[in-house]
Design a protein around this motif. Structure first.
Motif, PDB file in Angstrom:
ATOM      1  N   ALA A  41      85.152   6.997  69.400  1.00 57.33           N
ATOM      2  CA  ALA A  41      85.108   5.477  69.132  1.00 57.33           C
ATOM      3  C   ALA A  41      85.364   5.296  67.712  1.00 57.33           C
ATOM      4  N   THR A  42      85.297   4.032  67.342  1.00 56.69           N
ATOM      5  CA  THR A  42      85.831   3.510  66.125  1.00 56.69           C
ATOM      6  C   THR A  42      85.162   4.107  64.970  1.00 56.69           C
ATOM      7  N   ASN A 111      68.979  -1.563  75.128  1.00 57.14           N
ATOM      8  CA  ASN A 111      69.765  -1.206  73.823  1.00 57.14           C
ATOM      9  C   ASN A 111      69.872   0.115  73.779  1.00 57.14           C
ATOM     10  N   TYR A 112      71.284   0.613  73.478  1.00 55.30           N
ATOM     11  CA  TYR A 112      71.506   2.268  73.136  1.00 55.30           C
ATOM     12  C   TYR A 112      72.145   2.340  71.935  1.00 55.30           C
ATOM     13  N   LEU A 113      71.535   3.377  71.295  1.00 54.45           N
ATOM     14  CA  LEU A 113      71.899   4.120  70.224  1.00 54.45           C
ATOM     15  C   LEU A 113      73.240   5.132  70.747  1.00 54.45           C
ATOM     16  N   VAL A 114      74.468   5.142  69.818  1.00 53.58           N
ATOM     17  CA  VAL A 114      75.685   5.771  69.945  1.00 53.58           C
ATOM     18  C   VAL A 114      75.786   7.020  69.157  1.00 53.58           C
ATOM     19  N   PRO A 115      75.614   8.211  69.713  1.00 53.99           N
ATOM     20  CA  PRO A 115      75.779   9.317  68.986  1.00 53.99           C
ATOM     21  C   PRO A 115      77.204   9.645  68.801  1.00 53.99           C
ATOM     22  N   VAL A 116      77.583  10.640  67.746  1.00 54.59           N
ATOM     23  CA  VAL A 116      79.150  10.546  67.396  1.00 54.59           C
ATOM     24  C   VAL A 116      79.763  11.467  68.391  1.00 54.59           C
ATOM     25  N   VAL A 120      82.267   7.430  76.424  1.00 51.86           N
ATOM     26  CA  VAL A 120      81.995   6.599  77.514  1.00 51.86           C
ATOM     27  C   VAL A 120      83.302   6.162  78.180  1.00 51.86           C
ATOM     28  N   ALA A 121      83.268   6.294  79.417  1.00 63.36           N
ATOM     29  CA  ALA A 121      84.725   5.853  80.100  1.00 63.36           C
ATOM     30  C   ALA A 121      84.368   4.528  81.318  1.00 63.36           C
ATOM     31  N   SER A 122      82.827   4.584  81.506  1.00 62.42           N
ATOM     32  CA  SER A 122      82.410   3.718  82.489  1.00 62.42           C
ATOM     33  C   SER A 122      81.049   3.664  82.228  1.00 62.42           C
ATOM     34  N   ALA A 154      72.832  -1.895  63.687  1.00 64.08           N
ATOM     35  CA  ALA A 154      73.573  -1.249  64.628  1.00 64.08           C
ATOM     36  C   ALA A 154      74.083  -2.617  65.674  1.00 64.08           C
ATOM     37  N   CYS A 155      74.628  -3.622  64.965  1.00 65.33           N
ATOM     38  CA  CYS A 155      74.876  -4.780  65.792  1.00 65.33           C
ATOM     39  C   CYS A 155      76.531  -5.036  65.543  1.00 65.33           C
ATOM     40  N   ARG A 156      77.370  -3.886  65.714  1.00 63.20           N
ATOM     41  CA  ARG A 156      78.631  -3.943  65.403  1.00 63.20           C
ATOM     42  C   ARG A 156      79.483  -4.299  66.928  1.00 63.20           C
ATOM     43  N   ASN A 157      80.561  -4.259  66.938  1.00 64.77           N
ATOM     44  CA  ASN A 157      81.344  -4.422  67.938  1.00 64.77           C
ATOM     45  C   ASN A 157      81.008  -3.453  69.094  1.00 64.77           C
ATOM     46  N   ASN A 158      81.112  -3.624  70.073  1.00 59.95           N
ATOM     47  CA  ASN A 158      81.239  -2.464  71.488  1.00 59.95           C
ATOM     48  C   ASN A 158      82.231  -1.498  70.979  1.00 59.95           C
ATOM     49  N   PRO A 159      81.857  -0.277  70.583  1.00 64.84           N
ATOM     50  CA  PRO A 159      83.036   0.477  70.312  1.00 64.84           C
ATOM     51  C   PRO A 159      83.820   1.152  71.360  1.00 64.84           C
ATOM     52  N   PHE A 160      83.265   0.959  72.695  1.00 63.88           N
ATOM     53  CA  PHE A 160      84.358   1.309  73.740  1.00 63.88           C
ATOM     54  C   PHE A 160      85.045   0.394  74.313  1.00 63.88           C
TER      55      PHE A 160
END
Length: 530
Positions: A41-42, A111-116, A120-122, A154-160
């Motif tokens: 992700a970004t 809400n979900y936290l995104v590990p490094v 996520v493809a779907s 953690a309110c940035r754009n959807n990284p996926f």
């Protein structure tokens, strides 16, 4: 027997060394996480720096950090392990803080936290790759006497992006705060926050500064953060926090100096929270409620002043006189229209409050619905056209500044009337005195040319404006669909324009099943109204 006693003693020592110990009463415990080095992700530059700044601040405030330091670039396994240890360590603690900076998304209101390491493809991958924020809240639940604070930068754009993530929404969703818990968001629920151009995000930089002010209550801290971030971002980012009832007072740094008055207690905290929630309202009943609950409150004079401004002074009784003949029509100015005189309801120059029965042009059969506007909460705005069409927007449509509410009402009215409209009322007060010409809007909806995210019509939510900026930055083929009530949907990166059109209309129809139309294709306005 001696051998058994030695074995038991050995096991006790090993257990003490291996298992994290629960906190003793009075302890402060914090888990600080900053994820920035994303593999799929970004990448984000600031979250590791934000975590270091927050860890330093909390360490100075007497908090024990999980791992003894900020935890940087965690995988899902490491993040879940840290949360489990955090839950064990805060047993019996007086205060617990969870801070997270990095990517975060909401799916179907969760809400979900995104590990490094997340890939996520779907939507099906979400439960296996991401960490539900509810896991943190569950770990902190169960102690009403402990101060729990959750901070989500953690309110940035959807990284996926659009990788099969149709249920993903902008920003984070508002969560119910468990007992004794404050949840701080970098911006309003559903909206996006900036990562920042400097070393730290605007939110974390302001939060660390506010926390270090001696004697500041938790309400002071989050309120000051909101003010500072709004000023720094020109109002584009508005931090948010939610809380359950709190028992007792809490300071990150205790008050200093013998000359200082004692810190405010729970009643004072409630007063500040109540005042902050109503201070910008145009509803006089809220200020009356404040004065009734806090008759000797800190903001009493301000409340009384606002009440005098919002409550009209009744006119002195006048002796009955015959109704004078109608005055000659006022000369018209370009861009204005003189309203008709309503039969049986001569305009009163002393009345400046919205009255559904006195709105000009609107047909009698349509007046019954106008009472809904009068009872709606502020901010709100009402617009009317000379052909009897009208439209209004209220705060129920989304948290917006009054200027944007007024424009949205004019845009809706123009769409329904097929012509420019005039702004008739803002909140419960008329824009112009009754009987005087109404000024038509000095703009029209853009129906051709390049897409301008700032002037896309009908939008009534802050996250929608952020979404328009996201749309503008996406590559072709793409399409944007709108509904006059404020719903929207867009699709980007499709194989053909027709495919983008179809997908955009489908997304918009999830909120408004009928009436969506294509506003733009790629970066050009097409205005394909059926």
């Amino acid at each position: 027997m001696a051998a058994i006693r030695m074995l038991i003693a050995f096991l006790c020592v090993v257990s003490a060394l291996w298992l994290p110990s629960a906190a003793t009463a009075g302890d402060r415990v914090a888990l600080v996480v900053g994820n920035g080095d994303y593999r799929h992700a970004t990448p984000l530059l600031n979250p590791p720096n934000d975590a270091k700044l927050m860890a330093s601040t909390l360490d100075d405030a007497g908090f024990d950090l999980i791992g003894g330091k900020p935890l940087i670039d965690l995988s899902r396994e490491d993040l879940e392990k840290a949360v489990r240890e955090f839950g064990q360590r805060i047993r019996g603690a007086s205060a617990a803080v969870f801070f997270y900076a990095g990517h975060g998304i909401q799916m179907n209101g969760t809400n979900y936290l995104v590990p490094v390491t997340a890939k996520v493809a779907s939507e099906a991958d979400v439960r296996y790759e991401l960490v539900d924020v509810g896991l943190v809240l569950d770990a902190m639940d169960g102690n009403d006497r402990r101060m729990n604070i959750v901070v989500l930068d953690a309110c940035r754009n959807n990284p996926f992006g659009g990788r099969g993530m149709r249920s993903a929404s902008s920003g984070l969703a508002q969560m119910q705060a468990p007992a004794g818990t404050v949840i701080g968001y970098a911006t309003q629920p559903g909206a996006l926050a900036a990562d920042g151009d400097g070393r730290n995000s605007p939110y974390t930089a302001a939060l660390a500064e506010a926390m270090r002010r001696p004697g500041s209550t938790v309400f002071d801290v989050f309120n000051n953060v909101g003010v500072q971030v709004m000023r720094k971002t020109g109002g584009s980012q508005q931090p948010w926090f939610s809380t359950s009832p709190l028992d007792g007072e809490f300071h990150f740094f205790a008050p200093t100096g013998a000359a200082k008055p004692p810190p405010p207690g729970p009643a004072a905290d409630r007063e500040v929270a109540f005042w902050n929630s109503i201070k910008d309202s145009a509803d006089p009943t809220l200020f009356k409620a404040y004065l009734e609950q806090f008759p000797g409150g800190t903001f009493r004079s301000l409340a009384e002043s606002r009440l005098r401004t919002l409550t009209p002074i009744p006119a002195a009784p006048q002796p009955a006189t015959p109704v004078p003949a109608p005055a000659p029509a006022a000369p018209q100015v370009a861009g204005t229209v003189a309203p008709p005189v309503l039969p049986g309801k001569p305009p009163s120059a002393g009345s400046m409050l919205f009255d559904a029965s006195a709105v000009p042009y609107v047909k009698p059969a349509a007046r019954e619905t106008l009472s809904r506007y009068a009872s709606a909460p502020s901010p709100k705005a009402f617009a009317v056209a000379t052909n009897g069409s009208y439209a209004y927007v209220t705060s129920a449509n989304g948290p917006l500044p009054p200027s944007r509410v007024a424009r949205a009402a004019l845009e809706r009215c123009e769409f329904l009337a097929g012509r420019r409209c005039a702004l008739y009322a803002v909140d419960d007060r008329l824009v112009v005195p009754p009987g005087t010409p109404l000024r038509l809007a000095d703009f029209e909806i853009e129906k051709e040319g390049a897409v301008n995210p700032a002037t896309v019509p009908f939008l009534t939510r802050a996250d929608a404006f952020a979404a328009m900026g996201v749309y503008a930055g996406k590559s072709e083929s793409k399409a944007l669909a709108l509904h006059w009530r404020g719903a929207y949907g867009y699709a980007t990166g499709r194989k053909t324009e027709d495919e983008a059109r179809e997908a955009a209309l489908e997304y918009c129809a999830k909120h408004e099943p009928e009436g969506c139309f294509i506003y733009a294709v790629d970066d050009e306005i097409v205005w394909e109204v059926p």
